[in-house]
Write an enzyme that holds these catalytic residues in place. Structure first.
Site, PDB file in Angstrom:
ATOM      1  N   SER A 186       0.759  -1.029  -0.268  1.00 54.16           N
ATOM      2  CA  SER A 186      -0.020  -0.003   0.072  1.00 54.16           C
ATOM      3  C   SER A 186       0.784   1.170  -0.081  1.00 54.16           C
ATOM      4  O   SER A 186       2.052   1.221   0.744  1.00 54.16           O
ATOM      5  CB  SER A 186      -0.886  -0.092   1.302  1.00 54.16           C
ATOM      6  OG  SER A 186      -1.400   1.069   1.551  1.00 54.16           O
ATOM      7  N   TYR A 205      -0.428  -0.186  10.534  1.00 54.35           N
ATOM      8  CA  TYR A 205      -0.812  -0.565   9.274  1.00 54.35           C
ATOM      9  C   TYR A 205       0.425  -0.060   8.503  1.00 54.35           C
ATOM     10  O   TYR A 205       1.005  -0.985   7.553  1.00 54.35           O
ATOM     11  CB  TYR A 205      -2.238   0.116   8.734  1.00 54.35           C
ATOM     12  CG  TYR A 205      -2.547  -0.362   7.297  1.00 54.35           C
ATOM     13  CD1 TYR A 205      -2.910  -1.718   6.942  1.00 54.35           C
ATOM     14  CD2 TYR A 205      -2.393   0.640   6.248  1.00 54.35           C
ATOM     15  CE1 TYR A 205      -3.362  -1.990   5.657  1.00 54.35           C
ATOM     16  CE2 TYR A 205      -2.706   0.317   4.893  1.00 54.35           C
ATOM     17  CZ  TYR A 205      -3.096  -1.011   4.468  1.00 54.35           C
ATOM     18  OH  TYR A 205      -3.359  -1.360   3.291  1.00 54.35           O
TER      19      TYR A 205
END
Ligand SMILES: NC(=O)c1ccc[n+]([C@@H]2O[C@H](COP(=O)([O-])OP(=O)(O)OC[C@H]3O[C@@H](n4cnc5c(N)ncnc54)[C@H](OP(=O)(O)O)[C@@H]3O)[C@@H](O)[C@H]2O)c1
Length: 346
Positions: free
Chosen positions: A181, A209
């Site tokens: 990501s 994350y």
């Protein structure tokens, strides 16, 4: 410095990067078809983790439609079996798809999966580490192994899975595709605190994350450097873009994106799967990987949601951090430092 380890300039640059991705990803990817056109994949075996939802589901379905033997590696096997039934009924009864149990919140589940897979002594052509969580606004949680959940599901368990499946990946020319990501640009990884237990200014799910995705880039880079020139295995990381999936399930209902349609700015899962499928199947992805190898580029190949290579600049101290992250990761997942050497020179 904030608890992410970024200074304010890096924060502004990360926010600018993500905002421009959100606003312009459709424009950047305008040359791509809505659905990726895949070559014939008969004879190839692919494992896709987290294939019950979102990007993984679309990826697995399209690989199977192109003729590959696809293994849906999922924790919810009932949901995966239901999908297989639906595809056999509505797409083609001859699709070669099977379901295997894998729960990334448990390292012992990863080991059992790999033992079951390796007992086949079969080649594995593509491993897609897609399954992931992004529990935004949720409090810090730990897995049964004692590791922070983002780190475990997004990074540590896929790392263990990859290393334990290397014997199968080394049996043929193969690719490891890590669904990463661009949120990694908010990340900072402390090799001495991979488990995020000592962040002085508190826990943040976004930073956890982002850190898990950055750790994956470091790990994949060191893995490639170990494998270089001695194997036909290529490992890469890809950003699928901002995609309307169930990944936002922990956010308030109003801002969740669990719809299967695309929005003005966000991709739908069909569009989000394009860059993943590109890395898994396109010759251009391999050509780029080979070019980076021959130039001695220290980072693994990174691809953007428009299927174009992304160059991330890295400083020397970050490279030495990447090596430390590799060492610490092996320790946390219970593997020895010479795991790759042993596989390459059995
Ligand atoms: N959507 C985006 O905008 C976006 C952007 C950048 C990167 N990504 C990355 O894309 C990947 C796929 O996410 P998505 O957006 O498609 O989300 P999603 O719809 O929530 O799908 C995630 C998949 O991962 C599986 N999973 C979660 N925890 C697991 C575990 N402990 N063990 C095994 N499988 C597990 C889920 O299974 P269950 O159904 O059983 O929960 C599901 O199949 C993730 O790595 C995510 O970080 C997504």
């Amino acid at each position: 410095m904030s608890n992410s380890g970024l200074n304010w300039l890096e924060w502004i640059s990360a926010i600018f990067h993500i905002a421009s991705e959100a606003l312009f990803q459709r424009f950047f990817a305008r040359h791509l078809p809505k659905r990726m056109v895949l070559p014939q994949l008969a004879g190839l075996t692919c494992i896709v983790t987290g294939a019950t939802s979102g990007i993984g589901l679309e990826t697995a379905k399209q690989l199977a439609e192109a003729g590959a033997h696809v293994v849906l590696a999922c924790r919810n096997t009932a949901a995966a079996e239901a999908l297989v039934e639906e595809w056999h009924e509505n797409i083609d009864a001859s699709l070669k798809v099977e379901v295997m149990q894998l729960n990334l919140l448990s390292l012992s589940s990863v080991r059992s999966f790999c033992t079951a897979w390796e007992s086949r002594n079969a080649p594995l052509h593509v491993l897609i580490n897609n399954a992931g969580i992004c529990s935004l606004l949720a409090p810090q949680k730990f897995s049964e192994d004692g590791y922070e959940e983002h780190m475990q599901v997004n990074y540590l368990a896929p790392a263990l899975l990859t290393l334990l499946l290397l014997p199968s990946l080394l049996r043929c020319a193969s690719r490891i595709v890590n669904v990463n990501s661009d949120a990694e640009c908010f990340g900072a990884v402390d090799p001495d605190d991979l488990n995020l237990t000592s962040t002085s200014s508190g826990y943040s799910s976004l930073i956890a994350y982002a850190g898990s995705k950055l750790a994956q880039i470091y790990f994949t880079s060191i893995l490639n450097s170990h494998l270089q020139y001695r194997s036909g295995v290529h490992a890469m990381c890809v950003n699928p873009g901002i995609v309307t999936t169930n990944v936002t399930r922990t956010l308030p209902k109003l801002v969740q994106t669990s719809h299967r349609h695309s929005t003005l700015f966000f991709f739908n899962p069909l569009e989000g799967a394009r860059s993943v499928l590109f890395c898994a199947t396109a010759q251009q992805a391999l050509e780029h990987a080979n070019k980076l190898r021959s130039e001695g580029w220290p980072l693994c190949p990174l691809f953007s949601s428009d299927c174009k290579p992304r160059i991330k600049h890295i400083q020397d101290q970050e490279l030495s951090k990447a090596s430390k992250v590799w060492d610490r990761t092996l320790e946390l997942v219970g593997l020895s430092n010479d795991v790759i050497e042993k596989l390459l020179n059995p």
